[in-house]
Write a protein that holds these residues in place. Sequence first.
Motif, PDB file in Angstrom:
ATOM      1  N   VAL A 237      51.846  38.719  44.121  1.00  0.00           N
ATOM      2  CA  VAL A 237      51.381  37.213  44.095  1.00  0.00           C
ATOM      3  C   VAL A 237      51.198  36.670  42.484  1.00  0.00           C
ATOM      4  O   VAL A 237      50.678  37.150  41.780  1.00  0.00           O
ATOM      5  CB  VAL A 237      50.153  36.812  44.849  1.00  0.00           C
ATOM      6  N   PHE A 238      52.178  35.578  42.406  1.00  0.00           N
ATOM      7  CA  PHE A 238      51.904  34.779  41.173  1.00  0.00           C
ATOM      8  C   PHE A 238      50.925  33.651  41.252  1.00  0.00           C
ATOM      9  O   PHE A 238      51.094  32.999  42.367  1.00  0.00           O
ATOM     10  CB  PHE A 238      53.287  34.359  40.836  1.00  0.00           C
ATOM     11  N   ILE A 239      50.343  33.358  40.237  1.00  0.00           N
ATOM     12  CA  ILE A 239      49.313  32.278  40.358  1.00  0.00           C
ATOM     13  C   ILE A 239      49.134  31.865  38.951  1.00  0.00           C
ATOM     14  O   ILE A 239      49.598  32.490  38.118  1.00  0.00           O
ATOM     15  CB  ILE A 239      47.872  32.840  40.939  1.00  0.00           C
ATOM     16  N   GLN A 240      48.460  30.428  38.810  1.00  0.00           N
ATOM     17  CA  GLN A 240      48.473  29.919  37.596  1.00  0.00           C
ATOM     18  C   GLN A 240      47.021  28.990  37.673  1.00  0.00           C
ATOM     19  O   GLN A 240      47.032  28.153  37.957  1.00  0.00           O
ATOM     20  CB  GLN A 240      49.544  29.084  37.249  1.00  0.00           C
ATOM     21  N   THR A 241      45.942  29.767  37.321  1.00  0.00           N
ATOM     22  CA  THR A 241      44.514  29.380  37.528  1.00  0.00           C
ATOM     23  C   THR A 241      43.588  29.697  36.633  1.00  0.00           C
ATOM     24  O   THR A 241      44.062  30.908  35.908  1.00  0.00           O
ATOM     25  CB  THR A 241      44.160  29.762  38.775  1.00  0.00           C
ATOM     26  N   SER A 242      42.514  28.826  36.217  1.00  0.00           N
ATOM     27  CA  SER A 242      41.379  29.282  35.254  1.00  0.00           C
ATOM     28  C   SER A 242      40.065  29.474  36.207  1.00  0.00           C
ATOM     29  O   SER A 242      39.285  29.450  35.503  1.00  0.00           O
ATOM     30  CB  SER A 242      41.291  28.245  33.953  1.00  0.00           C
ATOM     31  N   THR A 243      40.133  29.513  37.222  1.00  0.00           N
ATOM     32  CA  THR A 243      39.098  29.492  38.246  1.00  0.00           C
ATOM     33  C   THR A 243      38.915  30.678  39.212  1.00  0.00           C
ATOM     34  O   THR A 243      40.188  30.802  39.801  1.00  0.00           O
ATOM     35  CB  THR A 243      38.496  28.181  38.860  1.00  0.00           C
ATOM     36  N   ARG A 244      37.967  31.292  39.413  1.00  0.00           N
ATOM     37  CA  ARG A 244      38.061  32.464  40.314  1.00  0.00           C
ATOM     38  C   ARG A 244      37.903  31.940  41.649  1.00  0.00           C
ATOM     39  O   ARG A 244      38.140  32.781  42.638  1.00  0.00           O
ATOM     40  CB  ARG A 244      36.740  33.159  39.940  1.00  0.00           C
ATOM     41  N   PHE A 245      37.672  30.945  41.799  1.00  0.00           N
ATOM     42  CA  PHE A 245      37.721  30.313  43.243  1.00  0.00           C
ATOM     43  C   PHE A 245      39.117  30.389  43.903  1.00  0.00           C
ATOM     44  O   PHE A 245      39.338  30.573  45.038  1.00  0.00           O
ATOM     45  CB  PHE A 245      37.117  28.981  43.309  1.00  0.00           C
ATOM     46  N   ASN A 246      40.030  30.150  43.221  1.00  0.00           N
ATOM     47  CA  ASN A 246      41.489  29.972  43.460  1.00  0.00           C
ATOM     48  C   ASN A 246      42.022  31.481  43.666  1.00  0.00           C
ATOM     49  O   ASN A 246      42.877  31.891  44.732  1.00  0.00           O
ATOM     50  CB  ASN A 246      42.652  29.448  42.357  1.00  0.00           C
ATOM     51  N   ILE A 247      41.291  32.356  43.161  1.00  0.00           N
ATOM     52  CA  ILE A 247      41.649  33.797  43.427  1.00  0.00           C
ATOM     53  C   ILE A 247      40.996  34.078  44.663  1.00  0.00           C
ATOM     54  O   ILE A 247      41.798  34.902  45.514  1.00  0.00           O
ATOM     55  CB  ILE A 247      40.864  34.771  42.372  1.00  0.00           C
ATOM     56  N   ASP A 248      39.818  33.833  44.868  1.00  0.00           N
ATOM     57  CA  ASP A 248      39.123  34.200  46.296  1.00  0.00           C
ATOM     58  C   ASP A 248      40.180  33.478  47.507  1.00  0.00           C
ATOM     59  O   ASP A 248      39.796  34.092  48.445  1.00  0.00           O
ATOM     60  CB  ASP A 248      37.701  33.672  46.274  1.00  0.00           C
ATOM     61  N   ALA A 249      40.522  32.361  47.197  1.00  0.00           N
ATOM     62  CA  ALA A 249      41.398  31.537  48.222  1.00  0.00           C
ATOM     63  C   ALA A 249      42.494  32.241  48.531  1.00  0.00           C
ATOM     64  O   ALA A 249      43.197  31.693  49.611  1.00  0.00           O
ATOM     65  CB  ALA A 249      41.379  30.209  48.097  1.00  0.00           C
ATOM     66  N   ILE A 250      43.124  33.159  48.136  1.00  0.00           N
ATOM     67  CA  ILE A 250      44.296  33.869  48.210  1.00  0.00           C
ATOM     68  C   ILE A 250      44.198  34.532  49.546  1.00  0.00           C
ATOM     69  O   ILE A 250      43.364  35.452  49.822  1.00  0.00           O
ATOM     70  CB  ILE A 250      44.686  34.990  46.973  1.00  0.00           C
TER      71      ILE A 250
ATOM     72  N   HIS B  39      49.324  43.713  46.604  1.00  0.00           N
ATOM     73  CA  HIS B  39      48.872  44.691  45.721  1.00  0.00           C
ATOM     74  C   HIS B  39      49.073  44.640  44.434  1.00  0.00           C
ATOM     75  O   HIS B  39      48.462  45.348  43.398  1.00  0.00           O
ATOM     76  CB  HIS B  39      50.009  45.999  46.128  1.00  0.00           C
ATOM     77  N   ASN B  40      49.841  43.483  43.771  1.00  0.00           N
ATOM     78  CA  ASN B  40      49.986  42.940  42.707  1.00  0.00           C
ATOM     79  C   ASN B  40      49.517  41.520  42.243  1.00  0.00           C
ATOM     80  O   ASN B  40      50.048  40.717  43.212  1.00  0.00           O
ATOM     81  CB  ASN B  40      51.278  43.186  41.804  1.00  0.00           C
ATOM     82  N   LEU B  41      49.035  41.001  41.434  1.00  0.00           N
ATOM     83  CA  LEU B  41      48.488  39.910  40.957  1.00  0.00           C
ATOM     84  C   LEU B  41      48.748  39.704  39.451  1.00  0.00           C
ATOM     85  O   LEU B  41      48.425  40.186  38.800  1.00  0.00           O
ATOM     86  CB  LEU B  41      47.020  39.551  41.316  1.00  0.00           C
ATOM     87  N   VAL B  42      49.664  38.334  39.242  1.00  0.00           N
ATOM     88  CA  VAL B  42      50.020  37.763  38.069  1.00  0.00           C
ATOM     89  C   VAL B  42      49.546  36.724  37.809  1.00  0.00           C
ATOM     90  O   VAL B  42      49.933  35.473  38.432  1.00  0.00           O
ATOM     91  CB  VAL B  42      51.561  37.775  37.757  1.00  0.00           C
ATOM     92  N   ASN B  43      48.601  36.402  36.874  1.00  0.00           N
ATOM     93  CA  ASN B  43      48.012  35.049  36.521  1.00  0.00           C
ATOM     94  C   ASN B  43      48.899  34.519  35.017  1.00  0.00           C
ATOM     95  O   ASN B  43      48.713  35.159  34.236  1.00  0.00           O
ATOM     96  CB  ASN B  43      46.836  34.941  36.143  1.00  0.00           C
ATOM     97  N   LEU B  44      49.613  33.423  35.388  1.00  0.00           N
ATOM     98  CA  LEU B  44      50.442  32.742  34.452  1.00  0.00           C
ATOM     99  C   LEU B  44      49.851  31.682  33.690  1.00  0.00           C
ATOM    100  O   LEU B  44      50.335  30.588  33.241  1.00  0.00           O
ATOM    101  CB  LEU B  44      51.956  32.529  35.009  1.00  0.00           C
ATOM    102  N   LYS B  45      48.656  31.851  33.420  1.00  0.00           N
ATOM    103  CA  LYS B  45      47.607  30.712  32.806  1.00  0.00           C
ATOM    104  C   LYS B  45      46.924  31.444  31.767  1.00  0.00           C
ATOM    105  O   LYS B  45      46.165  32.531  32.221  1.00  0.00           O
ATOM    106  CB  LYS B  45      46.799  29.874  33.736  1.00  0.00           C
TER     107      LYS B  45
END
Length: 345
Positions: free
Chosen positions: A30-43, A49-55
């Motif tokens: 999963v690719f995501i672009q966020t600075s808040t943990r709530f968006n992580i919780d919402a996945i 298995h893999n998480l990429v944060n592009l922020k």
Amino acid sequence: MQRKILLKNFGPAVIGYISQFLDIEDNNTVFIQTSTRFNIDAIEHENLHNLVNLKRINGIRFLNKFFEAVNKKLPVDGVFIGYAETIRERRKRILGKFHPIFSYPYYTLDFIVKRVFPKMSVTRKIYFFLTRGSNRVLSLTEILGRLVSCGFEIVDFREIDNNTYFTVRKVSEPVYDMQPSYGPLFKMRRVGKGGKPIVVYKVRTMHAYSEYLQKFVYERNKLAEGGKLKDDFRVTNWGKFLRKFWLDELPMILNVFRGELKIVGVRPLSEHYLSLYNEKLREKRLKTKPGLIPPFYVDLPKSLEEIMASEEKYLDAYSKSPFLTDLKYFFKAFFNIAFKKARSG
């Protein structure tokens, strides 16, 4: 935001880096672009298995809580990739942006406000109230140390386009350290007499969260001459100065007054460093209090083997004649420090 849209904002070097550690086309990534943990919780992903944060993580207010949220989402061995601008990269960017007449005062002010203020108890709350933690300054050590403290193992980190990209793997649950050390006085967990855990006080010479990286630095660089960790990037520039003149060890006098250390004795070690010693010497060490002035300054050993031999010689002599041994070692150490400029590094 879909993965293809995110990847268009980054060059081939970044995409190539990510591709080394995971399959970009894998449905379990999963690719995501966020600075808040709530968006992580919402996945919502059953087989994530893999998480990429592009922020960039510099703008994340509660950074450990963010990493803890990522840890919770991933399975054991799951991969997390992110990136940040480190202190060194930030300095390079700012000083290269303006004429030196303007860039150095600007950089100094930026460092004080966005690096010093968040670490001081009197200014921390004010800083976060005004900035919400946006674009703060982070050292490479602090970034990697926070990740390790949150249950990740460091796989790789690399500078690309004046940013540092990191790849980590989940190996455990977070330690949930509620009182991380930030201030100028640093508390180190060490092994005392009888194996009792003690807290040793020193002036900070390393970046925050350095304590979580000791094993990583050792496995990566091994030991240098004198028994110190080789190429230890955790040590700050001002820390090297403090160590050179012993200023960082002055607070350890508090441990002497508390009865946890004596003036002369083997150096108090962390559990990891102590594990490098042979079992016989570990047992001998635990029978006496550690000391402020170690036998290192008498024999000036250059390798771990020589350090262990020096300490064993001291401990054998101390077991037969404690007072005279410490007196002899004290004056020999004083002579080597004063006249031979002996330093621990």
